[in-house]
Scaffold this motif. Structure first.
Motif, PDB file in Angstrom:
ATOM      1  N   ALA A 259      46.411  40.660  37.820  1.00 19.06           N
ATOM      2  CA  ALA A 259      45.332  40.581  38.814  1.00 19.06           C
ATOM      3  C   ALA A 259      45.369  39.250  39.558  1.00 19.06           C
ATOM      4  O   ALA A 259      45.037  39.190  40.746  1.00 19.06           O
ATOM      5  CB  ALA A 259      43.978  40.772  38.138  1.00 19.06           C
TER       6      ALA A 259
ATOM      7  N   ARG B 121      48.543  38.461  42.804  1.00 14.08           N
ATOM      8  CA  ARG B 121      48.575  38.772  44.236  1.00 14.08           C
ATOM      9  C   ARG B 121      47.186  38.739  44.830  1.00 14.08           C
ATOM     10  O   ARG B 121      46.219  39.060  44.168  1.00 14.08           O
ATOM     11  CB  ARG B 121      49.174  40.169  44.451  1.00 14.08           C
ATOM     12  CG  ARG B 121      50.625  40.183  44.051  1.00 14.08           C
ATOM     13  CD  ARG B 121      51.401  41.336  44.525  1.00 14.08           C
ATOM     14  NE  ARG B 121      51.157  41.714  45.897  1.00 14.08           N
ATOM     15  CZ  ARG B 121      51.492  42.891  46.380  1.00 14.08           C
ATOM     16  NH1 ARG B 121      52.073  43.783  45.602  1.00 14.08           N
ATOM     17  NH2 ARG B 121      51.270  43.195  47.630  1.00 14.08           N
TER      18      ARG B 121
ATOM     19  N   ASN C  16      46.076  40.662  47.285  1.00 15.90           N
ATOM     20  CA  ASN C  16      45.645  41.958  47.782  1.00 15.90           C
ATOM     21  C   ASN C  16      44.434  42.423  46.975  1.00 15.90           C
ATOM     22  O   ASN C  16      44.492  42.524  45.756  1.00 15.90           O
ATOM     23  CB  ASN C  16      46.811  42.950  47.659  1.00 15.90           C
ATOM     24  CG  ASN C  16      46.468  44.318  48.169  1.00 15.90           C
ATOM     25  OD1 ASN C  16      45.342  44.778  48.059  1.00 15.90           O
ATOM     26  ND2 ASN C  16      47.458  44.978  48.722  1.00 15.90           N
TER      27      ASN C  16
ATOM     28  N   TRP D 159      44.859  45.386  44.629  1.00 20.48           N
ATOM     29  CA  TRP D 159      45.700  45.023  43.487  1.00 20.48           C
ATOM     30  C   TRP D 159      44.877  44.330  42.399  1.00 20.48           C
ATOM     31  O   TRP D 159      44.876  44.730  41.253  1.00 20.48           O
ATOM     32  CB  TRP D 159      46.816  44.102  43.987  1.00 20.48           C
ATOM     33  CG  TRP D 159      47.690  43.511  42.941  1.00 20.48           C
ATOM     34  CD1 TRP D 159      47.444  42.374  42.235  1.00 20.48           C
ATOM     35  CD2 TRP D 159      48.934  44.000  42.469  1.00 20.48           C
ATOM     36  NE1 TRP D 159      48.464  42.110  41.360  1.00 20.48           N
ATOM     37  CE2 TRP D 159      49.407  43.106  41.490  1.00 20.48           C
ATOM     38  CE3 TRP D 159      49.727  45.098  42.788  1.00 20.48           C
ATOM     39  CZ2 TRP D 159      50.600  43.273  40.832  1.00 20.48           C
ATOM     40  CZ3 TRP D 159      50.919  45.258  42.130  1.00 20.48           C
ATOM     41  CH2 TRP D 159      51.349  44.370  41.164  1.00 20.48           C
ATOM     42  N   TRP D 160      44.157  43.281  42.788  1.00 27.43           N
ATOM     43  CA  TRP D 160      43.454  42.522  41.762  1.00 27.43           C
ATOM     44  C   TRP D 160      42.244  43.269  41.233  1.00 27.43           C
ATOM     45  O   TRP D 160      41.880  43.127  40.072  1.00 27.43           O
ATOM     46  CB  TRP D 160      43.133  41.103  42.212  1.00 27.43           C
ATOM     47  CG  TRP D 160      41.987  40.911  43.158  1.00 27.43           C
ATOM     48  CD1 TRP D 160      42.040  40.849  44.507  1.00 27.43           C
ATOM     49  CD2 TRP D 160      40.618  40.709  42.807  1.00 27.43           C
ATOM     50  NE1 TRP D 160      40.796  40.638  45.020  1.00 27.43           N
ATOM     51  CE2 TRP D 160      39.901  40.543  43.993  1.00 27.43           C
ATOM     52  CE3 TRP D 160      39.928  40.658  41.604  1.00 27.43           C
ATOM     53  CZ2 TRP D 160      38.520  40.335  44.021  1.00 27.43           C
ATOM     54  CZ3 TRP D 160      38.562  40.444  41.622  1.00 27.43           C
ATOM     55  CH2 TRP D 160      37.880  40.285  42.823  1.00 27.43           C
TER      56      TRP D 160
ATOM     57  N   THR E 276      42.076  46.589  40.809  1.00 26.87           N
ATOM     58  CA  THR E 276      42.599  47.591  39.884  1.00 26.87           C
ATOM     59  C   THR E 276      42.943  46.967  38.544  1.00 26.87           C
ATOM     60  O   THR E 276      42.523  47.455  37.484  1.00 26.87           O
ATOM     61  CB  THR E 276      43.848  48.282  40.480  1.00 26.87           C
ATOM     62  OG1 THR E 276      43.481  48.906  41.708  1.00 26.87           O
ATOM     63  CG2 THR E 276      44.419  49.299  39.516  1.00 26.87           C
TER      64      THR E 276
END
Length: 175
Positions: free
Chosen positions: A58, A61, A63, A66-67, A69
């Motif tokens: 997490a 990145r 994004n 992304w983090w 999720t």
């Protein structure tokens, strides 16, 4: 709380590093001090590994998807670890009348189907009720519960702030 939401990637990376440090301390207790982990301790180690990996991913990145999720997966892992640690603490405070040492974790997994092994792990064993090490009056299971809860709550705060920030058009800066 500004320090927490000002740099969430750093907080997530710190959680990941703290989990690795806890795992290293567990290895020290096992290999240097000579404490053998019980089945519930092994499950808590796996949960700690999952929290470290997911929090690390997490933080890797910027994004948001992304983090978020991997943050959710880390929270779930921390919740599972806290549940196992709480169950072990309960067994230590209120040991069953008949406590057998039972099989070790790997013996359960190798010799029984997973549908039978999981209930055996949570039933605990004589090993799970033993308190071999304490710090400030708390057993390893007690401290594991506290840290899993702290990690889970920190990540929940980050996730809630991230969701609220996205609804206002802003969002957390993933610096």
């Amino acid at each position: 709380m500004n320090w927490l939401t000002a740099a969430p990637r750093r907080v997530l990376a710190l959680i990941s590093v703290a989990c690795v440090a806890m795992l290293a301390f567990g290895m020290y207790l096992q290999h240097v001090v000579g404490l053998e982990p019980c089945p519930m301790c092994i499950v808590q180690r796996y949960a700690l590994i999952a929290v470290a990996v997911f929090a690390g991913l997490a933080s890797a990145r910027g994004n948001k998807g992304w983090w978020m999720t991997f943050g959710v997966l880390a929270v779930i892992s921390a919740g599972f670890g806290a549940f196992v640690a709480a169950r072990q603490s309960w067994l230590q405070w209120y040991p069953p009348e008949i406590a057998t040492c039972g099989r070790d974790f790997y013996g359960m997994i190798e010799n029984y189907p997973i549908s039978r092994s999981i209930p055996m792990i949570f039933r605990g064993s004589g090993d799970c009720t033993a308190i071999d090490w304490t710090f400030l009056g708390g057993s390893i299971a007690n401290w594991s519960f506290i840290w899993f809860t702290v990690f889970g709550l920190l990540m929940l705060v980050l996730l809630v702030r991230g969701l609220r920030g996205g609804q206002r058009g802003g969002g957390l800066s993933m610096a």
